[in-house]
Motif scaffolding. Structure first.
Motif, PDB file in Angstrom:
ATOM      1  N   MET A   1       0.943  -1.342   0.108  1.00 28.04           N
ATOM      2  CA  MET A   1       0.112  -0.099   0.030  1.00 28.04           C
ATOM      3  C   MET A   1       0.923   1.119   0.026  1.00 28.04           C
ATOM      4  N   SER A   2       0.625   2.331  -1.046  1.00 28.92           N
ATOM      5  CA  SER A   2       1.400   3.541  -1.047  1.00 28.92           C
ATOM      6  C   SER A   2       1.037   4.430   0.016  1.00 28.92           C
TER       7      SER A   2
ATOM      8  N   ARG B   1     -11.744   7.846   3.691  1.00 32.67           N
ATOM      9  CA  ARG B   1     -12.000   7.682   5.419  1.00 32.67           C
ATOM     10  C   ARG B   1     -11.073   7.958   6.325  1.00 32.67           C
ATOM     11  N   PRO B   2     -11.081   8.541   7.379  1.00 33.86           N
ATOM     12  CA  PRO B   2     -10.270   8.981   8.477  1.00 33.86           C
ATOM     13  C   PRO B   2      -9.401   7.554   8.811  1.00 33.86           C
TER      14      PRO B   2
ATOM     15  N   ARG C   1      -7.283   7.273   4.335  1.00 33.63           N
ATOM     16  CA  ARG C   1      -7.231   6.081   3.605  1.00 33.63           C
ATOM     17  C   ARG C   1      -8.142   6.440   2.365  1.00 33.63           C
ATOM     18  N   ILE C   2      -7.571   6.195   0.979  1.00 31.03           N
ATOM     19  CA  ILE C   2      -8.250   6.607  -0.343  1.00 31.03           C
ATOM     20  C   ILE C   2      -8.499   5.171  -0.897  1.00 31.03           C
ATOM     21  N   GLU C   3      -9.477   4.722  -1.047  1.00 31.65           N
ATOM     22  CA  GLU C   3      -9.973   3.429  -1.957  1.00 31.65           C
ATOM     23  C   GLU C   3     -10.276   4.071  -3.347  1.00 31.65           C
ATOM     24  N   ILE C   4      -9.496   3.185  -4.237  1.00 30.13           N
ATOM     25  CA  ILE C   4      -9.539   3.461  -5.592  1.00 30.13           C
ATOM     26  C   ILE C   4     -10.139   2.025  -6.215  1.00 30.13           C
ATOM     27  N   GLU C   5     -11.131   2.316  -7.288  1.00 27.42           N
ATOM     28  CA  GLU C   5     -11.689   1.264  -7.980  1.00 27.42           C
ATOM     29  C   GLU C   5     -10.561   0.496  -8.698  1.00 27.42           C
TER      30      GLU C   5
ATOM     31  N   ILE D   1      -4.615   3.797  -1.063  1.00 27.90           N
ATOM     32  CA  ILE D   1      -3.492   4.478  -0.785  1.00 27.90           C
ATOM     33  C   ILE D   1      -3.757   5.472   0.620  1.00 27.90           C
ATOM     34  N   ASP D   2      -2.790   5.542   1.514  1.00 24.04           N
ATOM     35  CA  ASP D   2      -2.713   6.203   2.827  1.00 24.04           C
ATOM     36  C   ASP D   2      -2.123   7.604   2.557  1.00 24.04           C
ATOM     37  N   THR D   3      -2.668   8.498   3.063  1.00 23.41           N
ATOM     38  CA  THR D   3      -2.164   9.759   2.991  1.00 23.41           C
ATOM     39  C   THR D   3      -2.171  10.688   4.326  1.00 23.41           C
ATOM     40  N   ARG D   4      -1.288  11.619   4.456  1.00 16.95           N
ATOM     41  CA  ARG D   4      -1.441  12.523   5.769  1.00 16.95           C
ATOM     42  C   ARG D   4      -2.474  13.583   5.440  1.00 16.95           C
ATOM     43  N   ALA D   5      -2.783  13.798   4.336  1.00 17.28           N
ATOM     44  CA  ALA D   5      -3.816  15.081   3.942  1.00 17.28           C
ATOM     45  C   ALA D   5      -4.317  14.859   2.630  1.00 17.28           C
ATOM     46  N   VAL D   6      -5.442  15.551   2.418  1.00 13.66           N
ATOM     47  CA  VAL D   6      -6.262  15.092   1.113  1.00 13.66           C
ATOM     48  C   VAL D   6      -6.589  16.614   0.616  1.00 13.66           C
ATOM     49  N   VAL D   7      -6.469  16.825  -0.673  1.00 16.69           N
ATOM     50  CA  VAL D   7      -7.148  18.070  -1.413  1.00 16.69           C
ATOM     51  C   VAL D   7      -8.214  17.623  -2.395  1.00 16.69           C
ATOM     52  N   LEU D   8      -9.311  18.015  -2.104  1.00 17.49           N
ATOM     53  CA  LEU D   8     -10.454  17.908  -3.067  1.00 17.49           C
ATOM     54  C   LEU D   8     -10.457  18.965  -4.102  1.00 17.49           C
ATOM     55  N   ALA D   9      -9.929  18.579  -5.180  1.00 16.58           N
ATOM     56  CA  ALA D   9      -9.978  19.293  -6.543  1.00 16.58           C
ATOM     57  C   ALA D   9     -11.104  18.981  -7.627  1.00 16.58           C
ATOM     58  N   THR D  10     -11.980  18.488  -7.105  1.00 15.45           N
ATOM     59  CA  THR D  10     -13.236  17.755  -8.191  1.00 15.45           C
ATOM     60  C   THR D  10     -14.442  17.958  -7.472  1.00 15.45           C
ATOM     61  N   GLY D  11     -15.579  17.526  -7.994  1.00 12.95           N
ATOM     62  CA  GLY D  11     -16.846  17.208  -7.555  1.00 12.95           C
ATOM     63  C   GLY D  11     -17.063  16.338  -6.175  1.00 12.95           C
ATOM     64  N   LEU D  12     -18.207  16.227  -6.208  1.00 14.28           N
ATOM     65  CA  LEU D  12     -18.478  15.236  -5.003  1.00 14.28           C
ATOM     66  C   LEU D  12     -17.517  13.991  -5.101  1.00 14.28           C
TER      67      LEU D  12
END
Length: 430
Positions: A1-2, A229-230, A236-240, A245-256
Motif C-alpha cells: 500500500m502506497s 475515510r479517516p 485512506r483512499i479507496e480506488i476502483e 492509498i494512505d495519506t497525511r492530507a487530502v485535497v479535493l479538487a473535483t466534485g463530490l
C-alpha cells in the motif's frame, strides 16, 4: 500500500497547479484522476478532423493566474477580435474595444448600441475597477442586476450587449452573479485579448501536468476514488480496481467524492453545439450575440475563422452556446443560427453537443456565498492545526474568487479546491 504526504483528487487545472506547488515545497504528492486524461472539462477531442473542446472555451492571458503560471507563448494562442457582433432588427452591428480597434470607433458609436446617455452610467460602473481593483474588492457586493440599476445602466447597451454576452461567460442569464466578480472579469477582458490554443484548450492542462511532473508530483489517470475515510493520523483512499492509498492530507479538487461531505458552490450549466460547414459564410471571428434575444443561443462564433487549426483545410467550425437548463431542440438552435448568420443552416452537419451541467460555479454576491458557500478563509483560521501539520503551512487556493485549503489529519471534513473564476489555481504557502 502506497503512502503519501498529500493526495490530490482531480487533475483539473486547480488540482494540477495545487500538486505542483506542494511538490515544489518538498511534499510527496500524487494526483488521482478518474478520467483517462488530465484537464477535467478542459479537454479537446478530435472528431472527423475537427478539434472540439468540451464546451466553448477561451483563455484570457490577462488573468493574473495565467500570467503567473502559464507559458502562453508555448500554446500558440489564436486570439479572437476584442469585439462583439450584435444582431439587431436592421442587420448586424459591431462594437469593438476602442483602444484595440480605434478605426472602429465611428462604427461603434453609429451602431445605436452605445448612446451618449449610456456613457456616464457605464463609466460609473466600470471605471472604478480599471483604476483601483483592490478598492472595488473591498467594497460592498450585490447582484449584478442591482448594481446596474444603481449605476443607471439601462437601455440598449445593457439589454442587447452586456446581458447576452455575460450570460454566455457566466452561465447566468438573470444577472444574479456577484457584481464585484463581474467587474473584475470585465477588467480582464478590457486588458487582455482572449483566444484558444492552436491545439485546443486541452493543451492548457497538458502543459500544467508537465510542470507538475517536473516538480515531482505523480499523476495517476483512470484512478477513480470510491471512498475516503479517516485512518490513523491521516486518510485512506479507496480506488476502483487499484490498491488503496494512505495519506497525511487530502485535497479535493473535483466534485463530490464518496466519503467526503464537503459543501460545494452551486453549479451553473452551459450547452455547446458544434457544427461543420463546407462554405465560408462570414469572415468575422468575433463572438456574435442576439441583441433581440429571440432564441436560445447566448453566443455563437465561427471558431475556425480565429483558429484555423480547429478545422480541416477548406472546412469551417461553428459553435453555438445555450444556458442550461433549456428545452431548446436542434431545430430551435439551427433556426436561431440561421437568423444570426443570415444563411441556410440545413447543410451544416452536427458534430457534437456538449452538455456541461457544472460548467462554472455560481459566483454569488459575497453576502449570499458567505451564508451558503464553502468555508472561507476565516473558517480555516478557526481550525487549530496539530503540531505535525504539513509545512509550509496552510495551502491557499488563489483564483479569481473563492478559497480552498489542504485538509490536514484530524480534520474530518477536507475543504474543496474549487475550479472557480478563471479556473487556474495555485496552492501557495502561507
Amino acid at each position: 500500500m502506497s503512502e503519501y504526504d498529500v493526495v490530490v483528487i482531480g487533475a483539473g487545472l486547480a488540482g494540477l497547479r495545487c500538486a505542483t506547488r506542494l511538490a515544489e515545497a518538498g511534499r510527496d504528492v500524487v494526483v488521482l484522476e478518474a478520467e483517462d486524461a488530465v484537464g477535467g472539462r478542459e479537454r479537446t477531442d478530435v472528431v472527423d478532423g475537427f478539434r472540439l473542446d468540451r464546451g466553448f472555451h477561451v483563455l484570457n492571458p490577462a488573468y493574473p493566474a495565467v500570467r503567473r503560471w502559464v507559458d502562453v507563448g508555448a500554446l500558440a494562442l489564436r486570439r479572437f477580435p476584442v469585439a462583439l457582433s450584435v444582431r439587431l432588427d436592421d442587420g448586424v452591428a459591431r462594437i469593438a474595444h476602442p483602444l484595440r480597434h480605434p478605426a472602429t470607433i465611428p462604427a461603434s458609436l453609429g451602431s445605436g448600441l452605445v448612446r451618449p446617455a449610456d456613457l456616464l452610467p457605464l463609466a460609473r460602473w466600470a471605471l472604478p475597477v480599471l483604476a483601483n481593483p483592490r478598492a472595488v474588492k473591498r467594497g460592498p457586493d450585490r447582484r449584478l442586476a442591482e448594481a446596474w440599476d444603481r449605476a443607471g445602466l439601462r437601455g440598449t447597451l445593457r439589454e442587447s450587449v452586456l446581458e447576452p454576452f455575460l450570460a454566455g461567460v457566466l452561465a447566468d442569464d438573470r444577472q444574479e452573479s456577484s457584481d464585484i466578480f463581474v467587474r473584475l472579469l470585465v477588467r480582464s477582458f478590457a486588458l487582455g485579448a482572449p483566444g484558444v490554443p492552436a491545439a485546443g484548450i486541452g493543451a492548457l492542462p497538458a502543459q500544467l501536468a508537465d510542470t507538475a511532473r517536473r516538480a515531482g508530483a505523480g499523476i495517476r489517470l483512470s484512478h477513480r476514488v470510491t471512498a475516503t475515510r479517516p485512518h490513523g493520523r491521516g486518510w485512506r483512499i479507496e480506488i476502483e480496481n487499484a490498491d488503496a492509498i494512505d495519506t497525511r492530507a487530502v485535497v479535493l479538487a473535483t466534485g463530490l467524492t464518496p466519503g467526503l461531505d464537503v459543501p460545494l458552490p452551486r453549479p451553473r450549466g452551459l450547452q455547446t453545439w458544434w457544427f461543420a460547414t463546407d462554405e465560408r459564410h462570414h469572415d468575422d471571428g468575433a463572438l456574435r450575440v442576439d441583441g433581440l434575444r429571440r432564441g436560445p443561443i447566448v453566443h455563437t462564433a465561427i471558431v475556425s475563422n480565429t483558429a484555423p487549426t480547429y478545422a480541416p483545410r477548406g472546412r469551417h467550425l461553428v459553435e453555438a452556446t445555450v444556458v442550461l437548463p433549456t428545452t431548446a431542440t436542434e431545430a430551435d438552435v439551427r433556426r436561431h443560427l440561421e437568423e444570426l448568420w443570415g444563411t441556410d443552416t440545413r447543410p451544416w452537419r452536427l458534430l457534437r453537443r456538449d452538455d456541461i451541467a457544472a460548467a462554472l460555479p455560481a459566483q454569488e454576491p459575497a453576502a449570499a456565498s458567505a451564508a451558503s458557500g464553502p468555508p472561507r478563509r476565516r473558517a480555516v483560521r478557526r481550525q487549530r492545526p496539530p503540531r505535525h501539520r504539513l509545512d509550509p503551512g496552510r495551502a491557499r487556493l488563489r483564483a479569481a474568487s473563492g478559497r480552498g485549503c489542504v485538509a490536514r489529519p484530524r480534520v474530518t471534513r477536507p475543504f474543496p479546491v474549487s475550479e472557480v473564476g478563471v479556473r487556474v489555481a495555485a496552492c501557495d504557502s502561507s
